[in-house]
Design a protein around this motif. Structure first.
Motif, PDB file in Angstrom:
ATOM      1  N   ARG A   1      -3.109   4.960  -3.036  1.00 38.87           N
ATOM      2  CA  ARG A   1      -4.201   5.853  -2.661  1.00 38.87           C
ATOM      3  C   ARG A   1      -3.678   7.102  -1.968  1.00 38.87           C
ATOM      4  NH1 ARG A   1      -6.739   1.932   2.099  1.00 38.87           N
ATOM      5  NH2 ARG A   1      -5.032   2.192   3.607  1.00 38.87           N
ATOM      6  N   TYR A   2      -4.318   8.215  -2.259  1.00 39.14           N
ATOM      7  CA  TYR A   2      -4.084   9.472  -1.546  1.00 39.14           C
ATOM      8  C   TYR A   2      -2.633   9.940  -1.629  1.00 39.14           C
ATOM      9  CZ  TYR A   2      -8.230   7.291   0.644  1.00 39.14           C
ATOM     10  OH  TYR A   2      -9.403   6.621   0.882  1.00 39.14           O
TER      11      TYR A   2
ATOM     12  N   THR B   1       0.849  -1.193   0.000  1.00 39.82           N
ATOM     13  CA  THR B   1       0.000   0.000   0.000  1.00 39.82           C
ATOM     14  C   THR B   1       0.879   1.235   0.000  1.00 39.82           C
ATOM     15  OG1 THR B   1      -1.796  -1.101   1.199  1.00 39.82           O
ATOM     16  CG2 THR B   1      -1.758   1.294   1.263  1.00 39.82           C
TER      17      THR B   1
ATOM     18  N   GLU C   1       0.477   5.309   0.416  1.00 30.07           N
ATOM     19  CA  GLU C   1      -0.489   6.325   0.801  1.00 30.07           C
ATOM     20  C   GLU C   1       0.202   7.558   1.374  1.00 30.07           C
ATOM     21  OE1 GLU C   1      -3.105   4.387   3.546  1.00 30.07           O
ATOM     22  OE2 GLU C   1      -1.572   4.117   5.085  1.00 30.07           O
TER      23      GLU C   1
END
Length: 576
Positions: A368-369, A340, A342
């Motif tokens: 993400r983000y 991940t 982020e």
């Protein structure tokens, strides 16, 4: 001893004013994708991805994408380490991905724009950046090492890394000069009793402690291979024996691991770094978190190999990495079982460095983000060479949501996202769906921009609630693959493809216009004004996104916040 693990959402310590370098975009759009990563693996895979990407984007992007990336394994290191370890780096994956992508874009984009993107990272208040408090409480750990001027251990090499075990906290305090040190973390932590190495920010300036690979010396009580692959290595050593698990490396600036610079290995021998040296090299390990760090001036900013699992890359600033004239090194290059990304800020690579910004070969990829600016491509999401990843159920589904992606004029390839594979063995590609939701994409190219290159027929990009704006011309796909666009804003006059789409393009609820209504497009402030047509224009996400609600958003200084929810979502990454 039980630890209350810190939330990943906490603001990272940052090095004062986090501005991206002003990179002169003298790139004439030659799309030198040729990612033949020199990962020194000895595998003769000779993957010759003929991908013949004939993207007639009228941008002379010759996109030779010779992605001969040598996979994230590249362990065939010439390390003179006489470890008794029998691993001997026999990893033979060299993924010679020769992705020849003939992207015949003809737009001679000889743009010399200075990429003066400062990404609004102007918050210099250390308290606001997280420097004014300890993320981890020393009282929660059985063993604590404090390192730096006036501390019990003056230098990182004084820490007995060979005996570090679970329930250990190492705090590295600021020093007026960088620490020239190298070490391996190979301790078996647990969720309750992790191994944490954290930099302590300067309380006034917010600057991080700097660990430099240039002329660094290695702790001689350790014995490990592939020493030249990173300043800090995680996993893979004879002493300590490991395995690496539940390790956190946080709030350090790691720089200077690049050829032809040298270091002294654990046997006291001076060695040169290879081109693909990284600030951090994660060879193997489970539950590994890299958070709040700065990775700059390395061959690869950070590198994660296929034997790693459950990896989190959060709130880091990654910029200025790569090798001049080489398509093989990237800001980050990863291959893991579960990863991940982020709240990271990815800036341009070093001047003249044609690598990708975020290149990944993982299973279970979630991006993400983040804010990602520049690179040959912003995202290069391609195949693994390892059955352990390819056969995992998560391999064929990739999630990209809530990101801000910026393409400077004349910067590298005219494609924003590459999904699928690049070594020519299509059976091993990510033959599934790329979920692309609530992203904001700004291309400053005055020529042509292509949002996706999907590597083979049957690959699917599911686009929902996005804003995709190109100053010049916009196409959705290079040639192959299917693209479904729902409830999104696209630049007026967009087309399916500049080269002739061979798959199916479907749209519903698409808004078009000449400007999406950004607060300050010239300065890359991509928040929406009250009058934007993208406000409250979002729809419900597909069932495939059910496990990934878009309930956060990126904020400057490499952090995240709860995304406001008024029942009518705005398009793009940022809710008003």
């Amino acid at each position: 001893m039980r630890h209350l693990l810190p939330l990943i959402l906490l603001a990272a310590c940052t090095a004062g004013k986090d501005t991206e370098p002003t990179e002169a975009d003298t790139d004439t759009d030659t799309d030198s994708d040729a990612d033949t990563d020199s990962d020194a693996d000895t595998d003769s895979d000779a993957d010759t991805d003929s991908d013949a990407d004939t993207d007639s984007d009228a941008d002379t992007d010759s996109d030779t994408d010779a992605d001969s990336d040598t996979d994230a394994d590249s362990d065939a290191d010439s390390d003179s380490d006489t470890d008794t370890d029998t691993d001997a780096d026999t990893d033979t994956d060299t993924d010679t991905d020769a992705d020849t992508d003939a992207d015949s874009d003809t737009d001679a984009d000889s743009d010399t724009d200075a990429d003066s993107d400062t990404d609004a990272d102007t918050d210099t208040d250390p308290a606001a950046q997280g420097c004014a408090f300890d993320r981890w409480d020393p009282a929660d750990f059985a063993t604590v090492y404090d390192v730096g001027p006036g501390q019990a251990y003056a230098h990182p090499n004084d820490v007995p890394w060979h005996t570090v075990g679970a329930d250990t906290l190492v705090r590295i305090w600021p020093s007026p000069t960088p620490y020239a040190a190298k070490w391996v973390l190979n301790a078996p932590g647990t969720q309750a009793d992790p191994v944490v190495v954290i930099g302590v920010c300067d309380p006034v300036t917010g600057e991080l402690p700097v660990i430099t690979g240039e002329n660094a010396t290695t702790n001689t009580a350790q014995s490990y291979w592939s020493e030249g692959r990173g300043i800090v290595k995680i996993g893979g050593a004879s002493t300590p024996a490991g395995p690496a698990s539940w390790i956190y490396l946080e709030d350090l600036e790691l720089r200077g691991a690049r050829a032809p610079r040298t270091y002294t290995d654990d046997a006291g021998t001076v060695q040169s770094y290879p081109n693909n040296a990284a600030g951090v090299f994660v060879e193997e390990g489970d539950h590994i978190t890299l958070r709040g760090n700065v990775f700059t001036d390395n061959g690869n900013g950070l590198f994660v190999a296929w034997a790693a699992s459950n990896v989190t890359i959060a709130s880091n600033h990654v910029y200025g990495n790569g090798v001049v004239g080489s398509i093989y090194e990237h800001n980050s290059y990863t291959e893991a079982l579960g990863i991940t990304f982020e709240y990271n800020l990815y800036g341009p690579l070093c001047a003249g460095c044609p690598g990708n910004n975020l290149k990944d070969r993982s299973a279970g990829t979630v991006i993400r983000y983040n804010r990602i600016v520049g690179g040959n491509r912003q995202l290069d999401l391609v195949e693994s060479d390892h059955a352990e990843l390819i056969d995992d159920p998560s391999y064929d589904t990739t999630y990209v949501y809530g990101n801000l992606l910026v393409e400077p004029d004349g910067d590298g390839n005219s494609q924003i996202v590459h999904y699928g594979g690049d070594n020519g063995t299509t059976a091993d590609y990510r033959n599934g769906t790329l979920y692309f939701a609530h992203n904001t994409v700004l291309s400053e190219r005055t020529g042509n921009t292509t949002l996706f290159r999907l590597s083979a027929p049957g690959h699917v990009a599911q686009v929902e609630n996005c804003i995709v704006h190109a100053v010049g011309n916009l196409a959705l796909v290079n040639t192959d693959g299917d693209v479904n666009v729902e409830d999104s804003w696209l630049t007026q006059g967009w087309s399916d493809s500049f080269s002739g789409a061979t798959g199916t393009i479907t749209t519903s609820g698409v808004i078009t216009g000449t400007s999406p209504g950004f607060v300050d497009q010239a300065n890359r402030d991509l928040a929406l004004t009250a009058g934007s047509a993208a406000v409250d224009a979002g729809g419900p996400l597909q069932a495939g996104m059910a496990a990934h609600p878009v309930d956060r958003q990126y904020v400057d200084e490499r952090d995240g916040e709860a995304r406001p929810d008024d029942g009518s979502p705005d398009l793009g990454a940022l809710e008003r």
